[in-house]
Design a protein around this motif. Structure first.
Motif, mmCIF file in Angstrom:
data_model
loop_
_atom_site.group_PDB
_atom_site.id
_atom_site.type_symbol
_atom_site.label_atom_id
_atom_site.label_comp_id
_atom_site.label_asym_id
_atom_site.label_seq_id
_atom_site.Cartn_x
_atom_site.Cartn_y
_atom_site.Cartn_z
ATOM 1 N N ARG A 124 -12.391 3.978 -3.274
ATOM 2 C CA ARG A 124 -11.644 5.045 -3.943
ATOM 3 C C ARG A 124 -12.678 5.928 -4.631
ATOM 4 O O ARG A 124 -13.493 5.449 -5.415
ATOM 5 C CB ARG A 124 -10.669 4.472 -4.969
ATOM 6 N N ASP A 180 -3.489 3.501 -1.033
ATOM 7 C CA ASP A 180 -4.111 2.692 -2.074
ATOM 8 C C ASP A 180 -3.677 1.237 -1.985
ATOM 9 O O ASP A 180 -2.513 0.942 -1.721
ATOM 10 C CB ASP A 180 -3.755 3.220 -3.459
ATOM 11 N N VAL A 181 -4.642 0.329 -2.208
ATOM 12 C CA VAL A 181 -4.344 -1.092 -2.347
ATOM 13 C C VAL A 181 -4.751 -1.528 -3.742
ATOM 14 O O VAL A 181 -5.691 -1.004 -4.340
ATOM 15 C CB VAL A 181 -5.029 -1.962 -1.266
ATOM 16 N N CYS A 182 -4.021 -2.497 -4.250
ATOM 17 C CA CYS A 182 -4.188 -2.930 -5.641
ATOM 18 C C CYS A 182 -4.615 -4.384 -5.735
ATOM 19 O O CYS A 182 -4.328 -5.193 -4.852
ATOM 20 C CB CYS A 182 -2.868 -2.754 -6.390
ATOM 21 N N PRO A 193 0.823 -1.215 0.000
ATOM 22 C CA PRO A 193 0.000 0.000 0.000
ATOM 23 C C PRO A 193 0.858 1.267 0.000
ATOM 24 O O PRO A 193 1.908 1.314 0.646
ATOM 25 C CB PRO A 193 -0.796 -0.101 1.299
ATOM 26 N N THR A 194 0.382 2.280 -0.730
ATOM 27 C CA THR A 194 1.125 3.536 -0.811
ATOM 28 C C THR A 194 0.181 4.727 -0.668
ATOM 29 O O THR A 194 -0.955 4.693 -1.134
ATOM 30 C CB THR A 194 1.863 3.675 -2.158
ATOM 31 N N TYR A 195 0.704 5.770 -0.008
ATOM 32 C CA TYR A 195 0.009 7.054 0.073
ATOM 33 C C TYR A 195 0.434 7.856 -1.151
ATOM 34 O O TYR A 195 1.623 8.033 -1.392
ATOM 35 C CB TYR A 195 0.395 7.800 1.352
ATOM 36 N N LYS A 196 -0.511 8.349 -1.921
ATOM 37 C CA LYS A 196 -0.182 9.046 -3.165
ATOM 38 C C LYS A 196 0.194 10.502 -2.968
ATOM 39 O O LYS A 196 0.818 11.104 -3.839
ATOM 40 C CB LYS A 196 -1.341 8.930 -4.167
ATOM 41 N N GLN A 229 -8.842 1.882 -0.780
ATOM 42 C CA GLN A 229 -7.831 2.508 0.060
ATOM 43 C C GLN A 229 -8.006 2.007 1.480
ATOM 44 O O GLN A 229 -9.087 1.570 1.861
ATOM 45 C CB GLN A 229 -7.919 4.030 -0.006
ATOM 46 N N THR A 247 -5.721 -9.098 -2.854
ATOM 47 C CA THR A 247 -4.680 -8.076 -2.937
ATOM 48 C C THR A 247 -3.278 -8.660 -2.781
ATOM 49 O O THR A 247 -2.295 -7.966 -3.041
ATOM 50 C CB THR A 247 -4.865 -7.001 -1.846
ATOM 51 N N ASP A 292 -4.431 -2.991 -10.628
ATOM 52 C CA ASP A 292 -5.356 -1.852 -10.563
ATOM 53 C C ASP A 292 -5.576 -1.439 -9.112
ATOM 54 O O ASP A 292 -5.714 -2.289 -8.224
ATOM 55 C CB ASP A 292 -6.723 -2.210 -11.169
ATOM 56 N N ARG A 293 -5.622 -0.136 -8.876
ATOM 57 C CA ARG A 293 -5.948 0.379 -7.535
ATOM 58 C C ARG A 293 -7.446 0.183 -7.317
ATOM 59 O O ARG A 293 -8.262 0.705 -8.078
ATOM 60 C CB ARG A 293 -5.556 1.847 -7.412
#
Length: 148
Positions: free
Chosen positions: A66, A28-30, A17-20, A114, A49, A110-111
């Protein structure tokens, strides 16, 4: 600023997971899938995921939609917010629903949602004979002037 460490195992090439942005509350999780998933109009699907978490006691991770996915495609998280408890060690899977009239395809990477880390306060539930009175009382849906 309080920071907590959350251990995360990202299976194979799953995306951590990353904060944009610096001010983002949600990371975000993909999707982590071998084959595309098609969510037909008005249907839902459980999307892997590839992520596994160790969340400290006293915290949870909330799974949220999202906003862009909801606005542009009518796709959102069905059980919003979903909760990942601190004692759960299984894979995070996101339950998505397609509210649109068109099928929606999810591709690997794909994201899809979140996650927000939140502290947990536990209540002491006490069985009582009566409750204190308020102006609102037992007024429910629409009782404060908002028409439903």
């Amino acid at each position: 600023m309080n920071k907590i460490d959350i251990k995360c195992i990202a299976k194979n090439n799953a995306i951590v997971p990353t904060y944009k942005t610096a001010g983002a509350a949600g990371a975000d999780v993909c999707a982590y899938i071998e084959n595309d998933i098609i969510i037909k109009a008005s249907e839902y699907a459980l999307v892997p995921t590839g992520l596994f978490f160790e969340i400290p006691e006293g915290y949870e991770i909330q799974v949220r939609p999202r906003s862009g996915l909801a606005l542009k495609n009518g796709v959102t998280v069905l059980n919003t917010p979903g909760t990942i408890d601190s004692d759960y060690r299984g894979e995070l899977k996101v339950l998505l629903i397609n509210h649109s009239k068109q099928d929606f395809t999810i591709h690997n990477g794909d994201r899809i949602a979140q996650i927000v880390v939140s502290s947990v306060n536990k209540a002491n539930f006490i069985n009582a004979e009566t409750l204190s009175s308020t102006v609102r009382g037992e007024g429910g849906f629409g009782s404060t002037g908002i028409n439903v």
